[in-house]
Design a protein around this motif. Sequence first.
Motif, short mmCIF file in Angstrom:
data_model
loop_
_atom_site.label_atom_id
_atom_site.label_comp_id
_atom_site.label_asym_id
_atom_site.label_seq_id
_atom_site.Cartn_x
_atom_site.Cartn_y
_atom_site.Cartn_z
N LYS A 39 -11.75 20.58 -5.23
CA LYS A 39 -11.20 21.92 -5.49
C LYS A 39 -9.92 22.07 -4.69
O LYS A 39 -9.77 21.52 -3.61
N VAL A 40 -9.02 22.85 -5.28
CA VAL A 40 -7.74 23.03 -4.59
C VAL A 40 -7.87 24.08 -3.50
O VAL A 40 -7.45 23.88 -2.38
N GLU A 41 -8.57 25.16 -3.81
CA GLU A 41 -8.70 26.24 -2.83
C GLU A 41 -9.97 26.04 -2.00
O GLU A 41 -11.02 25.71 -2.54
N MET A 62 5.95 5.82 4.54
CA MET A 62 5.22 6.90 3.87
C MET A 62 6.10 8.14 3.89
O MET A 62 6.71 8.46 4.91
N THR A 63 6.11 8.87 2.79
CA THR A 63 6.95 10.06 2.81
C THR A 63 6.09 11.31 2.68
O THR A 63 6.46 12.38 3.14
N GLU A 64 4.96 11.13 2.06
CA GLU A 64 4.17 12.34 1.76
C GLU A 64 2.70 11.96 1.78
O GLU A 64 2.34 10.83 1.48
N MET A 65 1.86 12.95 2.13
CA MET A 65 0.42 12.63 2.19
C MET A 65 -0.37 13.93 2.20
O MET A 65 0.02 14.88 2.88
N THR A 66 -1.49 13.98 1.47
CA THR A 66 -2.34 15.18 1.58
C THR A 66 -3.59 14.82 2.41
O THR A 66 -4.11 13.70 2.31
N ILE A 95 0.85 -1.20 0.00
CA ILE A 95 0.00 0.00 0.00
C ILE A 95 0.89 1.25 0.00
O ILE A 95 0.64 2.22 -0.73
N VAL A 96 1.94 1.22 0.82
CA VAL A 96 2.86 2.38 0.89
C VAL A 96 3.44 2.64 -0.50
O VAL A 96 3.54 3.77 -0.96
N LEU A 97 3.77 1.50 -1.17
CA LEU A 97 4.35 1.60 -2.51
C LEU A 97 3.41 2.40 -3.42
O LEU A 97 3.82 3.35 -4.09
N CYS A 98 2.11 2.04 -3.37
CA CYS A 98 1.15 2.77 -4.20
C CYS A 98 1.09 4.24 -3.81
O CYS A 98 1.04 5.13 -4.67
N PHE A 99 1.05 4.51 -2.46
CA PHE A 99 0.97 5.90 -2.00
C PHE A 99 2.17 6.70 -2.53
O PHE A 99 2.02 7.84 -2.94
N PHE A 102 -6.76 13.96 0.36
CA PHE A 102 -6.79 12.61 -0.16
C PHE A 102 -7.18 11.64 0.96
O PHE A 102 -8.01 10.75 0.80
N GLY A 103 -6.58 11.90 2.11
CA GLY A 103 -6.87 11.03 3.26
C GLY A 103 -8.35 11.07 3.61
O GLY A 103 -9.00 10.03 3.79
N LEU A 104 -8.86 12.31 3.66
CA LEU A 104 -10.28 12.43 4.01
C LEU A 104 -11.17 11.76 2.98
O LEU A 104 -12.16 11.11 3.32
#
Length: 1654
Positions: free
Chosen positions: A408-410, A238-242, A147-151, A245-247
């Motif tokens: 949306k980004v903002e 994991m190195t990075e996460m938004t 899973i980490v690989l995919c992330f 995306f998590g929500l």
Amino acid sequence: MSGTNSPEAVKKLLENMQSDLRALSLECKKKFPPVKEAAESGIIKVKTIAARNTEILAALKENSSEVVQPFLMGCGTKEPKITQLCLAAIQRLMSHEVVSETAAGNIINMLWQLMENSLEELKLLQTVLVLLTTNTVVHDEALSKAIVLCFRLHFTKDNITNNTAAATVRQVVTVVFERMVAEDERHRDIIEQPALVQANSNRRSVSTLKPCAKDAYMLFQDLCQLVNADAPYWLVGMTEMTRTFGLELLESVLNDFPQVFLQVTECEIFLSLLVKFLDADKPQWLRAVAVESIHRLCVQPQLLRSFCQSYDMKQHSTKVFRDIVNALGSFIQSLFLVPPTGNPATANQAGNNNAGGTVSAPANPGMLGIGGGVTLLPAFEYRGTWIPILTITVQGSAKATYLEMLDKVEPPTIPEGYAMSVAFHCLLDLVRGITSMIEGELGEIETECQSTSEAASSPTQSSEQQELQSTSDQVDKEIVNRAVWEEMVNACWCGLLAALSLLLDASTDEAATENILKAELTMAALCGRLGLVTSRDAFITAICKGSLPPHYALTVLNTTTAATLSNKSYSIQGQSVMMISPSSESHQQVVAVGQPLAVQPQGTVMLTSKNIQCMRTLLNLAHCHGAVLGTSWQLVLATLQHLVWILGLKPSSGGALKPGRAVEGPSTVLTTAVMTDLPVISNILSRLFESSQYLDDVSLHHLINALCSLSLEAMDMAYGNNKEPSLFAVAKLLETGLVNMHRIEILWRPLTGHLLEVCQHPNSRMREWGAEALTSLIKAGLTFNHDPPLSQNQRLQLLLLNPLKEMSSINHPDIRLKQLECVLQILQSQGDSLGPGWPLVLGVMGAIRNDQGESLIRTAFQCLQLVVTDFLPTMPCTCLQIVVDVAGSFGLHNQELNISLTSIGLLWNISDYFFQRGETIEKELNKEEAVQQKQAEEKGMVLNRPFHPALPFDCLWLCLYAKLGELCVDPRPAVRKSAGQTLFSTIGAHGTLLQHSTWHTVIWKVLFHLLDRVRESSTTADKEKIESGGGNILIHHSRDTAEKQWAETWVLTLAGVARIFNTRRYLLQPLGDFSRAWDVLLDHIQSAALSKNNEVSLAALKSFQEILQIVSPARDSDKPETPPAVNVPVPVLIGSISGPGLGRPFVRTDSIGERLGRYSSSEPPIVTDELEDLNLWWAAWNTWYTIGSESTKPPITFDKLTFIPSQPFLTALIQIFPALYQHIKTGFNMDDLQKLGVILHSAVSVPISSDASPFILPSYTEAVLTSLQEAVLTALDVLQKAICVGPENMQIMYPAIFDQLLAFVEFSCKPPQYGQLETKHIANAKYNQIQLFAPAEWVALNYVPFAERSLEVVVDLYQKTACHKAVVNEKVLQNIIKTLRVPLSLKYSCPSESTWKLAVSSLLRVLSIGLPVARQHASSGKFDSMWPELANTFEDFLFTKSIPPDNLSIQEFQRNESIDVEVVQLISTEILPYANFIPKEFVGQIMTMLNKGSIHSQSSSFTEAEIDIRLREEFSKMCFETLLQFSFSNKVTTPQEGYISRMALSVLLKRSQDVLHRYIEDERLSGKCPLPRQQVTEIIFVLKAVSTLIDSLKKTQPENVDGNTWAQVIALYPTLVECITCSSSEVCSALKEALVPFKDFMQPPASKVQNGES
């Protein structure tokens, strides 16, 4: 995939594998020899497996590590071409599911290296996907690594890779959860031993989970961690996460796998995270999105339920559900504290810097200018913060406006009030969802239970077993369910309440307010249904507080458990939620101003429309959910009470509240809006209590208890002042009672118990309502149509009436009046059906005490009158005794005389009723008695009732008599009189109904007891004068002291008892102790007769007379004795109707006929033993003697107050004797006669009071006997007549009788003394002048007539008895003479002239009888002493020393002289002829006397004119004649007698000679002067004597005359001749007469011889 197992597929797979290995071997031949070798050995391996095994696939999987190894090595070369070939081969193996766990791990490690080298990124993703979707061998670290690989690939620079990776991640996450679902499906049928989550300290450890579940859990947990910017636990590397995306991933999981969250706990972390996003330091858009997410959860109650079950109810897990709710609360609070603005920057700033001051609200929030008009937006406003309420969604659905913009980004701009509105809806939906879900489930269970119980009511044999089974299943299910429900409510209520209270306070919009209140109401109701008291009370308190003005001091809201919430903050995982009390600065419209309900009301309070809205919710709550309110009724009712008070509603009849004016203080001010509302509110209030009839018993008790304690508070408040109290509780208790009549039993005791307390309250208005409520309830209870009816439910009837009785212990007159009015109304409406309730009702009347005021007594008495006139026949006979007691008690009340007298009348009516209904009453009482007797025997007790062992009916009579007896000693004379008359009339009229033996009780317990009490009261009564009889009534002087008034009572009582003894003797005598009773009665008569009161003593004798006229039963003949008050028809015997146990005929009156009837029907007549009878009479004689001797004994000292018995008393006393004597004469002896004599003598001696004398004394000119004197003589007469016919031995009493009579004769001259008392003698009033006496003096009677009558009696008696031996022996004649000597010697000095005349005539009569007897007994010497007495008597009389009165007329004088002559005649005829039988001395004395009489004696007092008459010529002549007759009698026997005669003659002649000589001498000397009249008289007398003497001598035998005598006679002649010259013509005529007889001497003298011879 199903195709992969077919033989063809397998064969194909083997071929493909071999070709892949060959291709690999070729590619690596040059550069990578080890790979080539591996590939070749792999081919051999595959072939070997295919050859040796039937299950080729399984064998392949078993050896997959070795099979896969060549390909992995190929990937390791990092040559693109080789790598692609290997990856394709690996994917083929995977798709046939022949990869083992180890192999898979190796594969993933190889893929990781490729990823790190950024090789074949898309292919990698594809491989991972295939690996994870085709089988489930990848777990734990391998899985997480994949899973980490995919992330990580998602965060590369390449857009395509990024997007592909994102899609893969999404798919992988889904796969993980799907695998878990599948795993659960497989295991569903296997029963698990352990619970899902063990109590393990390391929350990461989920060793108990099955593999797929564990992976899903770890994944979910790390997603949450990552979203929250925390380090993951499982996704290592994991190195990075938004966050977005998590929500997004989290949301998709929650949306796609809600059921998973029932068992799996990743959600716990997610939810905790979600909650944190609401924190004030999070950006505005984040908070909005989080609220939307929560809203989505809130509209799914089942999901919330799962949270609660899975987390909140587990021991070591987060309280997720609670946290969600609390977070919402905190969120709403924070919105008020930190006003959000649409600008995220500011929001962030505010969030970063919490202390930054609140941004002030816009100038006038909520005002939108639209076309110039101003509309007020719905909004919340709190402490200056204004937040509009936006309409965001339809209720019950969650519209996620901002969640859908997450791509949306903002972040978008959030409008003001949006978050608040969503949160508000969250709360409402949450409440709505939970409550409807739980209530629905509760409802199902209830209906199941019902259907089960209905089925159970008619089970068949076979179904019974399964019936039980299903029931127990249901119970288990319900227990599990209930635990969940309770946990849900317990978890959420604090947060909800905090938020809702705050919103309620802040709401300015009616609709919002309504929603909030509805939420609070539904929560309160739910808590109530689940029995969660604290939470229920908390919600109710909130509504209550909302109803009342801000800061209103209502203790009940601040002190109950609910209050612990108000100032306590709940800590929610470090956040604190404050319960916010309503703020005062409300922007609501004020609709009412009123007074607070307090002991000291300060100013006024205002009610706003919101308060009224809350009040309606409260009413609604109570109305619809009363059954679950339990103890919180107290809160609800307390609040309503205060509101009602402020609004000025007052109770009216039946307990309904109507608008009324406040009594004091500033008036209540109400706006028209409320004015129109009031009737509605009042109506709802009434309906609320009406609906209490639908509550179950327990809830009803809660309601009653609450009302009671509310009322107690109102009572406390009303103490010590007379202000208007709050009557809310009392009014509502009444209302509740009235509508629950059908089950009144269960609430009656607490209800009435409390109202009784209210009735005792010092505040009059409070009491009045208490009594009003209580009496209304009792009346309603009695008239209610109960099932079964009251007539068959005695217990209930008594229960209903009991409080009426209890009211009797209250002293307030107004309450008692209400009580009595209630009784009156009950009697009027229910009187016929009271039955066993009668004792209670009668008890109420009887409980009125003397000091309770006239009006109370009067009302109570009205009730009693009604009972006696209308209801005696309808009540049980056992109650009749109570009626008697009560009527009696009214007689004793001294407030109102008329009532006492009327009550005595009632007792008479009651007795009449007993008489008329005797048989029926007797039967019923006997029946009842038998029952009670039986019960008593069963309990081993003795039956105890008054007057036991008389029969019950007799006891009833005895109670009646006893009551009347009590009234006979009442302090008021009128009552005593009336009661006495009634008592004796009743016994007289109805006594025949009593059993014979009962008479014993009547005599001893009723009559004698009464006599004792009356005697005691009379003897101790006050002698002070009573001025007036109360008011202006004047009191007659005969009743003006208590003593005199008691005297009347004594008289009445004694007379009554005596009458009963007289008329009922035939009943009493056979009783056995009649003689003892007789003695007691005599004792009473004696003490009354000896009392120092004329009225009593006289009456006692009348009673004595009455009982002495009794004839013994054998000689019974008296007319029927009928009391005055009864009309008695002709006596009729109603056969001998005797019911069972009726041993008596019922007779209307008492008469001889009836008695004979009685004897013939039941018992033979009893002839009393004569001896016993005699004893009774002797007892009576002793009493009579005691009375007589005591009453007539003179007192030792005298003063004004000395009591002297009255004449009527003494008369009555003496009059009793003759009747009494008839019975005792056979044994009456001398001693008794002596005793009698003493009494007669003393009685006659008693003087009379001068103020009574004009009534008793005859007028002084008549000589009449007083009745007392008559009676005394009658008594003696009776005696002497009895002696006359009696035996010889009685005749010795004659002398005693003579003595007695003679003693009375002496009174004529010497009235008797009464002790030392000085009396005035009437007879001493000379010539009968009438005297007027000073009032306190005593007057002796005129005893002359009495003495004279006694004398006549003596003479008559002597005539009869002169010859009796006793009379002779006892010298009666001498005594008579001795007695008569006194008046005779006094003669003119006697008090009355008649006395001596009677004495003379009596003496003459007695002597004419007695002298012959005396002569007869001469030799015995018995009369010796009589003769001198007789001589002295003659002497004293004939030559009396008393002087005749001056006014004596000539005729009188002549008459008196003739009496003297009679005496001398008697001497000449009865004494002197018998001289030889008579002592010589006596004869000598007689001669001397005659001698003396023959000389003219004279009185110097005579006037000249009368001189010739005043000389007793006839008398002298008679004396001469007698003297001469006996002097010359030829009968003279002894010389001595002759000598006496001769001596007498010579003295006489010599005296004559002297007188003549002196006269001649004086005549000569006097010359012309006439001589004194005396002398002339004397000479005349002498001359007449001479002529008489000569006459006498001539008549005598010549031989009896002595020669000397003749010589002396002749010698007178010259002297006579000398007198011729006298000048007095009288003398001359006398001289002529004297000279004429001398002619007989003129004859020639004879010769001496002759003479001598002769």
